[in-house]
Design an enzyme around this catalytic site. Structure first.
Site, short mmCIF file in Angstrom:
data_model
loop_
_atom_site.label_atom_id
_atom_site.label_comp_id
_atom_site.label_asym_id
_atom_site.label_seq_id
_atom_site.Cartn_x
_atom_site.Cartn_y
_atom_site.Cartn_z
N ASP A 127 -95.85 -22.34 8.51
CA ASP A 127 -97.19 -23.56 10.15
C ASP A 127 -97.77 -22.35 9.75
O ASP A 127 -98.53 -21.40 9.88
CB ASP A 127 -97.04 -23.69 11.01
CG ASP A 127 -95.35 -24.51 10.46
OD1 ASP A 127 -95.94 -25.85 10.79
OD2 ASP A 127 -94.34 -24.74 11.33
N ASP A 163 -94.12 -18.23 5.15
CA ASP A 163 -94.16 -18.68 6.39
C ASP A 163 -94.92 -20.29 5.78
O ASP A 163 -95.73 -19.98 4.88
CB ASP A 163 -94.82 -17.94 7.33
CG ASP A 163 -95.55 -18.85 8.52
OD1 ASP A 163 -94.49 -18.87 9.08
OD2 ASP A 163 -96.60 -18.93 9.23
C1 XBP Z 1 -94.73 -22.30 14.15
C2 XBP Z 1 -94.27 -22.27 15.06
C3 XBP Z 1 -93.19 -23.68 14.70
C4 XBP Z 1 -93.53 -25.00 15.17
C5 XBP Z 1 -93.08 -26.16 15.28
O1 XBP Z 1 -94.02 -20.95 13.85
O2 XBP Z 1 -93.88 -21.94 16.10
O3 XBP Z 1 -92.49 -24.34 15.84
O4 XBP Z 1 -94.94 -24.67 15.69
O5 XBP Z 1 -92.54 -26.02 14.84
P1 XBP Z 1 -94.44 -19.94 12.40
P2 XBP Z 1 -90.56 -27.27 15.69
O6 XBP Z 1 -95.44 -20.24 11.15
O7 XBP Z 1 -94.17 -18.61 12.79
O8 XBP Z 1 -92.92 -19.85 12.07
O9 XBP Z 1 -91.86 -27.71 16.55
O10 XBP Z 1 -90.24 -28.27 14.81
O11 XBP Z 1 -90.14 -26.12 16.00
MG MG Z 2 -97.06 -19.15 10.75
#
Ligand code: XBP
Ligand code: MG
Length: 254
Positions: A11, A9
């Site tokens: 973020d 993953d």
């Molecule tokens: C990460 C997210 C993303 C970011 C925003 O979740 O939820 O939506 O916050 O990205 P994970 P975008 O780590 O579970 O993948 O604005 O580009 O959608």
């Molecule tokens: Mg995440």
């Protein structure tokens, strides 16, 4: 099956991007669009329950700003708002303002030396992944990952398993030979539903999430000088002060 592949993953897992990256970019995009919306850190923690930026914007409007509907008949409004957010977010990354979490570069380097295959499975927009890797990991580093599965490439975002299934299908690997890395409950639900043993490294936003089913939950991958704390572990993981490829191999069911 022997371990062949690590799927990450982005973020919260590779870097703490949410509070000082995505949140700031959303707020600046709102201001640019003339919306008097401000997502503070605590509210943003709640909004993270909805994965995906466009989905998060729609959810917020629906739940908190139903008196301010988006312009009628303008289907592209949210998409344009979100495109501005992506531009601002990637500019923040280009300034080097978001570093990788401790241990991420060390583990990626070791995995590459060992010949493990690497992939990414994330709900965020593809440009965001490339920008983070280029600026925090180094020029050319997106090429270390055989597949960067991101954003709207699948219909259902996490906690649905789709993005992990897509990444594995593209690589031609089975879940039994892969290990996933996540930081949140939505992410873990997604990887588990795809049949993947999963390591969770918690962040400030996710420390209190339910990580039932994870193979290992740590406060981070850690570095030699700063050991990790084990928060939850399946038998067989053994003692560890730092997450490395040997530990990864021990986590796969034999
Ligand atoms: C990460 C997210 C993303 C970011 C925003 O979740 O939820 O939506 O916050 O990205 P994970 P975008 O780590 O579970 O993948 O604005 O580009 O959608
Ligand atoms: Mg995440």
């Amino acid at each position: 099956m022997a371990l062949t592949t690590l799927i990450f993953d982005v973020d919260g897992t590779l870097a703490d991007t949410e509070r000082d990256g995505h949140r700031v970019a959303f707020n600046r995009a709102f201001a640019e669009a003339g919306l008097a919306w401000d997502w503070d850190s605590a509210l943003y923690g709640q909004l993270l329950a909805v994965s995906g930026g466009k989905e998060r914007i729609r959810h917020y409007q629906n739940r908190w700003r139903s008196d301010q509907p988006f312009p009628e008949g303008d289907d592209g409004y949210v998409a344009r708002l979100h495109a501005a957010k992506t531009r601002i977010y990637t500019e923040l990354l280009a300034r080097g303002s978001i570093p990788l979490r401790p241990g991420v570069r060390r583990l990626l380097d070791e995995a590459r030396r060992c010949g493990l295959r690497l992939a990414i499975a994330t709900t965020t927009t593809p440009e965001n992944v490339t920008a983070l890797l280029e600026h925090a990991l180094g020029h050319g580093s997106p090429g270390w990952f055989e597949v960067i599965a991101a954003g709207d490439v699948v219909r259902h975002k996490k906690p649905a398993p789709d993005i992990y299934l897509y990444a594995m299908e593209r690589m031609g690997v089975a879940p039994e030979e892969c290990l996933a890395f996540e930081d949140s409950e939505n992410g873990l639900r997604s990887s588990l539903a795809a049949g993947l043993a999963t390591v969770v490294t918690v962040s400030d936003y996710t420390r209190d999430h339910d990580f039932d089913g994870a193979a290992l939950v740590l406060d981070g991958l850690a570095e030699p000088v700063k050991p990790c704390t084990i928060l939850q572990s399946i038998s067989g993981a053994g003692p560890l002060s730092m997450f490395n490829v040997n530990v990864a191999r021990r986590l796969l069911p034999r």
